[in-house]
Scaffold this active site. Structure first.
Site: not given
Ligand code: MN
Length: 270
Positions: A72-73, A80, A84, A86, A90, A218
């Site tokens: 596992w990591n 973002h 992805h 928003d 944001h 945005h």
């Protein structure tokens, strides 16, 4: 235990029909998500601002002394990064609106329309979509979908394997397509969609830092409680209308966005 509310089964069930269509192939599932790795392109802001970090994996164990039977990591990245979502908070215009964990899940499954500007963008990487372009599309394909996604297909996704080509920056900043400020305001305030999805690194055009207002997609979309989806792939495989998008950002409490798996359901005639 409470009794479940009435559940539809049998031949009249919409979900049974969907499962049948998925199994039979008349509804295809397309993955619009970019793979997440250390080479996933990320946004770069002018150097005076804070920067998002690339996706990084840090191994915890791999069938070794740190964990004999398991691999596992940990991972580290910006909200973002890659494909992805928003959330409204944001942007400062949406600062009091929903965080990514508060987005109603019912809105995460929604119709999508695809507007194709690959020809225009091939000639001009700074191409901007105007309201008139969307209205011309509507006169051919019908109104934008209520509560759905407006997806911009620009052909830019073909550059996604190469950070430099994807950002396409020179001394005047990045050159990638997007919406004009007036069009961004129109999509946010006058159109019925819940969000804008793009095949570029962000919903705003590369030169949008110099628009009025700055970063209008945005500014207007988040301020209207709407959403953004970025770095979408395979938009060329979607029909102009009729696809259903499943966007699944992680419910990061108070988060401003999240890498998301974005799937499209597309009906295919056998
Ligand atoms: Mn973003």
């Amino acid at each position: 235990m409470t009794e479940p509310t009435s559940v539809s089964t049998g031949s009249s069930s919409v979900l049974a029909a969907l499962v049948g269509a998925l199994r039979g192939g008349s509804v295809e599932v397309l993955d619009l998500t970019a793979p997440l790795s250390s080479s996933t392109p990320i946004l770069q802001l002018p150097e005076e601002y804070g920067q998002t970090v690339p996706f990084q994996l840090e191994e915890i164990s791999r069938y070794d002394a740190k964990g004999p039977a398991w691999y596992w990591n940990n991972f580290r990245t910006g909200e973002h990064t890659g494909t992805h979502f928003d959330a409204p908070n944001h942007w400062i215009t949406g600062r009091d609106l929903a965080d990514v964990a508060s987005v109603p899940v019912r809105q995460l499954i929604a119709p999508a329309v695809v507007l194709d500007f690959t020809e225009e963008v091939a000639k001009d990487p700074d191409f901007l979509v105007e309201v008139e372009h969307i209205q011309a599309w509507e006169s051919r394909y019908g109104a934008l979908p209520e509560g759905g996604w407006l997806l911009l297909r620009t052909g830019w996704g073909s550059r996604a394997g190469d950070q430099e080509a994807y950002l396409n920056a020179d001394e005047r900043g990045p050159h990638t397509p997007g919406l004009s400020a007036d069009c961004a305001r129109w999509v946010a305030e006058e159109s019925p969609v819940i969000g804008l999805g793009v095949d570029t690194v962000g919903t705003d055009a590369g030169q949008a830092f110099a628009f009025e207002p700055q970063f209008p997609c945005h500014s207007y979309l988040m301020g209207s409680g709407k959403y953004g989806l970025t770095q979408l792939q395979r938009l060329a495989e979607l029909p102009p209308t009729g696809a259903v998008l499943i966007a699944s950002p992680l419910p990061i409490v108070s988060g401003s966005g999240s890498p998301a798996r974005v799937l499209a359901l597309v009906e295919r005639t056998p």
